[in-house]
Write a protein that holds these residues in place. Sequence first.
Motif, mmCIF file in Angstrom:
data_model
loop_
_atom_site.group_PDB
_atom_site.id
_atom_site.type_symbol
_atom_site.label_atom_id
_atom_site.label_comp_id
_atom_site.label_asym_id
_atom_site.label_seq_id
_atom_site.Cartn_x
_atom_site.Cartn_y
_atom_site.Cartn_z
ATOM 1 N N ARG A 186 0.826 -1.212 0.000
ATOM 2 C CA ARG A 186 0.000 0.000 0.000
ATOM 3 C C ARG A 186 0.858 1.258 0.000
ATOM 4 O O ARG A 186 2.006 1.247 0.429
ATOM 5 C CB ARG A 186 -0.901 0.033 1.235
ATOM 6 C CG ARG A 186 -2.001 -1.011 1.260
ATOM 7 C CD ARG A 186 -2.863 -0.832 2.509
ATOM 8 N NE ARG A 186 -3.296 0.554 2.640
ATOM 9 C CZ ARG A 186 -2.980 1.350 3.663
ATOM 10 N NH1 ARG A 186 -2.208 0.912 4.644
ATOM 11 N NH2 ARG A 186 -3.423 2.594 3.698
ATOM 12 N N ARG A 187 0.257 2.353 -0.426
ATOM 13 C CA ARG A 187 0.853 3.669 -0.214
ATOM 14 C C ARG A 187 0.437 4.136 1.178
ATOM 15 O O ARG A 187 -0.749 4.283 1.462
ATOM 16 C CB ARG A 187 0.379 4.652 -1.278
ATOM 17 C CG ARG A 187 0.919 4.335 -2.660
ATOM 18 C CD ARG A 187 0.618 5.451 -3.630
ATOM 19 N NE ARG A 187 1.216 5.200 -4.930
ATOM 20 C CZ ARG A 187 1.177 6.048 -5.941
ATOM 21 N NH1 ARG A 187 0.537 7.206 -5.809
ATOM 22 N NH2 ARG A 187 1.758 5.753 -7.085
ATOM 23 N N THR A 189 0.573 6.763 4.491
ATOM 24 C CA THR A 189 0.751 8.184 4.799
ATOM 25 C C THR A 189 1.449 8.358 6.144
ATOM 26 O O THR A 189 1.420 7.468 7.009
ATOM 27 C CB THR A 189 -0.598 8.908 4.842
ATOM 28 O OG1 THR A 189 -1.347 8.433 5.971
ATOM 29 C CG2 THR A 189 -1.377 8.685 3.550
ATOM 30 N N GLN A 217 9.981 6.181 5.107
ATOM 31 C CA GLN A 217 10.015 5.698 3.724
ATOM 32 C C GLN A 217 11.222 4.801 3.478
ATOM 33 O O GLN A 217 11.120 3.766 2.795
ATOM 34 C CB GLN A 217 10.017 6.880 2.748
ATOM 35 C CG GLN A 217 10.162 6.492 1.284
ATOM 36 C CD GLN A 217 8.990 5.667 0.761
ATOM 37 O OE1 GLN A 217 7.898 5.703 1.322
ATOM 38 N NE2 GLN A 217 9.210 4.921 -0.316
ATOM 39 N N SER A 248 6.381 -0.449 -8.288
ATOM 40 C CA SER A 248 5.568 -0.092 -9.451
ATOM 41 C C SER A 248 5.609 -1.146 -10.549
ATOM 42 O O SER A 248 4.603 -1.413 -11.206
ATOM 43 C CB SER A 248 5.996 1.269 -10.001
ATOM 44 O OG SER A 248 7.382 1.256 -10.330
#
Length: 274
Positions: A186-187, A189, A217, A248
Motif C-alpha cells: 500500500r501507499r 501516509t 520511507q 511499481s
Amino acid sequence: MQGVPEHFDHPLDRAQFRRVPHRAGVELYRAHIVRHAFEPHTHEAYGLGAIETGVERFRYRGTDHLAPQDSRVMMNPDVLHTGRAETDGGWRYRMAYIDADVVETITGQRGVWFRDAVEHDAARAKRVTVLLDALWRTDEPLAFDGMIVELLDAFSDQARAARPAGRDAAPRFARVIEYLRDNLSRRITLEELAAVAELSPFHFLRAFRTQYDATPQQMLMALRLFEAKRLLADGVVPAQVAAEVGLSDQAHLTRAFAQRYGVTPARYQRQVRG
C-alpha cells in the motif's frame, strides 16, 4: 530488462549469495565491491563476517564505521545499514546471514546481541574467512552444520546474552514496524504511522529518524526489499514479487534490489535456487 544492467556498473564489482537446501535460515554471501554504494537495507538476520582486503565504510545504528582488512563485522537483526568502499580498490568480504531462531537453536541463547559492529583482530578475522570459505564450498550437510557452530563460536567473545535496553527499545515504534510489514503493497501516509505510534505526524517523523537513523520511507523500502528477497528465494517470479511488495513494476524492483543487495532479482534467484 531493457535499461537495467544485469551486472554492476563497475566491472570489478561482484556479489554472490548461496543457500543450502537442508539448513533454512542461513544465507552465505561473498563480494568484491569497488564503486557500488549500498542503499539502506536489512537482512533481518545476524550478519557475521570478515573483511579480506580493503576498507568498507558503512552506517549502522546512527554511526559511521570503518571496517579494514582483517576485521570482523557483526550486525544484529532488523538494523538498517549501508555500505561503500573507503579505498580505491574497494573491499572484498564474506558474510553469513543467520536467522535469530537458528542462532538460538545452535547456541541455546535467546536474544543474543553483538555489542560492536567492527572488531579488528587479524587472527580471528582470518579464522572467520577460512570458515566462511569452507561453508561456501562444502556440499556435505553434516560438515556444513558443524562449521556453522564453529562460526558462531568464533564470534562468542563479542556476543551478549541479551539486547541492551535504551535507544533500540521502543515498543511504540515496534508497532509501527509491524504495521509497515503488514502493508507493504500500500501507499502509506505519515498520518497513518503517526496514529499507530500515538504521536503527532512530524513529532513522529523526527522521533522515528532519531530511533532508526532512517526515514519511515527508507524503512518501508528496506522492508519491501527484504520481503522481495524472501519471495525470490521461494521461487516467486520477479514480476509477481514486485506487485506483492508494492513496487511499481519489475524494473523498479530490479533497480531497488540491486541498490540494496548488489545483485539483480533474477541473478539472486538463480544463485540461491541453483
